[in-house]
Design an enzyme around this catalytic site. Sequence first.
Site, PDB file in Angstrom:
ATOM      1  N   THR A  97       0.879  -1.172   0.000  1.00 16.95           N
ATOM      2  CA  THR A  97       0.000   0.000   0.000  1.00 16.95           C
ATOM      3  C   THR A  97       0.911   1.215   0.000  1.00 16.95           C
ATOM      4  O   THR A  97       1.567   1.523   0.996  1.00 16.95           O
ATOM      5  CB  THR A  97      -0.918   0.010   1.230  1.00 16.95           C
ATOM      6  OG1 THR A  97      -1.799  -1.120   1.160  1.00 16.95           O
ATOM      7  CG2 THR A  97      -1.756   1.284   1.271  1.00 16.95           C
ATOM      8  N   LYS A 172      -7.282   1.565  -3.365  1.00 18.49           N
ATOM      9  CA  LYS A 172      -6.979   1.199  -1.976  1.00 18.49           C
ATOM     10  C   LYS A 172      -7.191   2.395  -1.050  1.00 18.49           C
ATOM     11  O   LYS A 172      -7.628   2.225   0.099  1.00 18.49           O
ATOM     12  CB  LYS A 172      -5.542   0.689  -1.879  1.00 18.49           C
ATOM     13  CG  LYS A 172      -5.108   0.286  -0.455  1.00 18.49           C
ATOM     14  CD  LYS A 172      -5.955  -0.864   0.100  1.00 18.49           C
ATOM     15  CE  LYS A 172      -5.582  -1.215   1.547  1.00 18.49           C
ATOM     16  NZ  LYS A 172      -4.306  -1.931   1.649  1.00 18.49           N
ATOM     17  N   LYS A 240      -0.212   5.549   8.403  1.00 17.90           N
ATOM     18  CA  LYS A 240       0.592   5.674   7.176  1.00 17.90           C
ATOM     19  C   LYS A 240      -0.320   5.716   5.958  1.00 17.90           C
ATOM     20  O   LYS A 240      -0.157   6.561   5.072  1.00 17.90           O
ATOM     21  CB  LYS A 240       1.572   4.499   7.090  1.00 17.90           C
ATOM     22  CG  LYS A 240       2.521   4.543   5.889  1.00 17.90           C
ATOM     23  CD  LYS A 240       2.012   3.764   4.688  1.00 17.90           C
ATOM     24  CE  LYS A 240       2.075   2.264   4.922  1.00 17.90           C
ATOM     25  NZ  LYS A 240       1.727   1.505   3.677  1.00 17.90           N
TER      26      LYS A 240
END
Length: 289
Positions: A97, A172, A240
């Site tokens: 990711t 995502k 994050k």
Amino acid sequence: MGKVAFLGLGVMGYPMAGHLRKAGHDVTVYNRTAAKAARWTDEHGGASAATPKDAARDAEIVFACVGNDDDLRQVTCGSDGAFDGMARGAVFVDHTTASATIARELHALAATKGIGFVDAPVSGGQAGAENGVLTVMAGGDPADFARAEPAIAAYARMARLMGPSGAGQLTKMVNQICIAGLVEGLSEGIHFAKCAGLDAAAVIEVISKGAAQSWQMENRYKTMIDGKFDHGFAVDWMRKDLAICLDEARKNGAHLPVTATVDQFYSEVQAMGGKRWDTSSLIARLERK
């Protein structure tokens, strides 16, 4: 079945590489901590390599699942990076990711070397990786995705090309934006039920059969009620990811007020000592004494 490489044997990569091996692929793994790569080969067979370049040599597909943009750049085009070991016509599939920016950057660089690059972040968490039922959202060239999709099927129940390079990472981001709001709403609902003197478990069992139902509700309400937050995806990792979402929103003009607020709520959880708690720990900040 083909020769593949897998770079990064964390909580996601370790079982994903294992599923590739079980599916019959010839798998070479690389991990920054060599002991973990040795443990993987002891468990699954296959081979390990000392560098990403060595792991990628002669592989038809190279998979990666590392920590962030910098880690990804290091294993692809850093010293002894995978791109230097890959043959023309091979495909690099990135399950990290990361940002859409790094996906586009590496897609362009790979093209100069005659290599395909697919950004393919996953959803489903550690349990999804272990059970081989991840959802994969991909960006890149259709021909490269088509070559990789049969191998991806070893650990995914759903894989779809969402658009050109970067589209997988953007999808995502949508996933993480939705999860952030859902978990905060679930946390507030359970907290409210407790404060109202209701049986919180009974409440959720009832409302989960109606319009309030979600994966988070079905899979996390019991442990949230019990204050247990050891179920995989950590608060540090979520922050994050949300930072990536908020940075992209500044570029494309999207308004993410709930996401920004929930990100700050997660910073409070971190300050409470919950950096490695799972994301359902948002409820803990509501129940502080």
